[in-house]
Motif scaffolding. Structure first.
Motif, PDB file in Angstrom:
ATOM      1  N   GLU A   1       0.946  -1.335  -0.132  1.00 41.44           N
ATOM      2  CA  GLU A   1       0.157   0.000  -0.024  1.00 41.44           C
ATOM      3  C   GLU A   1       0.794   1.191  -0.146  1.00 41.44           C
ATOM      4  O   GLU A   1       1.795   1.299   1.008  1.00 41.44           O
TER       5      GLU A   1
ATOM      6  N   ALA B   1      -2.696  -4.342   9.003  1.00 37.40           N
ATOM      7  CA  ALA B   1      -3.250  -4.588   7.802  1.00 37.40           C
ATOM      8  C   ALA B   1      -4.207  -5.766   7.885  1.00 37.40           C
ATOM      9  O   ALA B   1      -4.850  -6.131   6.936  1.00 37.40           O
ATOM     10  N   ARG B   2      -4.574  -6.292   9.075  1.00 36.23           N
ATOM     11  CA  ARG B   2      -5.241  -7.475   9.347  1.00 36.23           C
ATOM     12  C   ARG B   2      -6.887  -7.058   9.163  1.00 36.23           C
ATOM     13  O   ARG B   2      -7.208  -5.902   9.616  1.00 36.23           O
ATOM     14  N   GLY B   3      -7.448  -7.874   9.034  1.00 36.33           N
ATOM     15  CA  GLY B   3      -8.900  -7.691   9.028  1.00 36.33           C
ATOM     16  C   GLY B   3      -9.669  -6.933   7.755  1.00 36.33           C
ATOM     17  O   GLY B   3     -10.685  -6.472   8.076  1.00 36.33           O
ATOM     18  N   LYS B   4      -8.922  -6.700   6.819  1.00 36.02           N
ATOM     19  CA  LYS B   4      -9.332  -6.014   5.681  1.00 36.02           C
ATOM     20  C   LYS B   4      -9.273  -6.721   4.381  1.00 36.02           C
ATOM     21  O   LYS B   4      -9.366  -5.968   3.364  1.00 36.02           O
TER      22      LYS B   4
END
Ligand SMILES: CC(C)(COP(=O)(O)OP(=O)(O)OC[C@H]1O[C@@H](n2cnc3c(N)ncnc32)[C@H](O)[C@@H]1OP(=O)(O)O)[C@@H](O)C(=O)NCCC(=O)NCCS
Length: 162
Positions: free
Chosen positions: A58, A91-94
């Motif tokens: 990103e 970045a987790r959970g996306k």
């Protein structure tokens, strides 16, 4: 968000993600942080065998990575691979993990692979659900095959036919 093959220059970021997972969880059965030299050797070994290492980026920052390699070394396992996927905490959970694993699947098929295996610590229930949502099925639970943080760890094996 961009998913692309990793390059040597990505290894320090991959190392940071991996070492955060090692020190904060039982997701990797390793007690101590690994070194950049170890990750370089791992990357070289993956490249030598034609196995992919993908990064999710990103705005040029590596926020996660995924790869696969041999499941076991005996020749009869040559159509089976074992993957790994790790994200930096923000970045987790996306949905980044799913994009990484979904990008691995066609690459494994293109290499003629038949089955992809994930070995997930039983306490990592989020990762087990994550893999089930991606079409992996639990095929084994191996009690007390791991040891970390002073306790026995159970390993859950999940697989998906490619
Ligand atoms: C496991 C992982 C790759 C999944 O990728 P993801 O893009 O986060 O996937 P999901 O959004 O489907 O979330 C999976 C689970 O992570 C947990 N999770 C979600 N957001 C989270 C966050 N911000 N922080 C920590 N965990 C979170 C949840 O338990 C979630 O499962 P649930 O939605 O069924 O409750 C990623 O969370 C990760 O890198 N975790 C740390 C390292 C790890 O466990 N690697 C896998 C080893 S087998």
């Amino acid at each position: 968000m961009l998913i692309r093959p990793a390059a040597l220059v990505d290894l320090p970021a991959i190392l940071d993600i991996y070492n955060e997972v090692i020190s904060h969880s039982t997701a990797v059965y390793c007690d101590d942080p690994v070194t950049l030299a170890e990750r370089q050797a791992w990357f070289a070994a993956r490249q030598e065998k034609g196995f992919p290492v993908l990064v999710a980026c990103e705005t040029d920052k590596v926020i996660g990575y995924a790869s696969f390699g041999d499941f076991r070394s005996f020749p009869g396992y040559r159509y089976t691979v074992e993957h790994s996927v790790h994200l930096a905490p923000p970045a987790r959970g996306k949905g980044v993990g799913a994009q990484l694993v979904n990008a691995l699947l066609p690459l494994a098929r293109d290499m003629g692979k038949h089955v992809m295996v994930g070995a997930v610590d039983a306490a990592n229930e989020g990762s087990i659900r994550f893999h089930q949502r991606l079409g992996f099925s639990e095929v084994a639970r191996m009690p007390e095959v791991g040891f970390k943080f002073g306790r026995w760890l159970d390993l859950v094996m999940l697989q998906r036919v490619l």
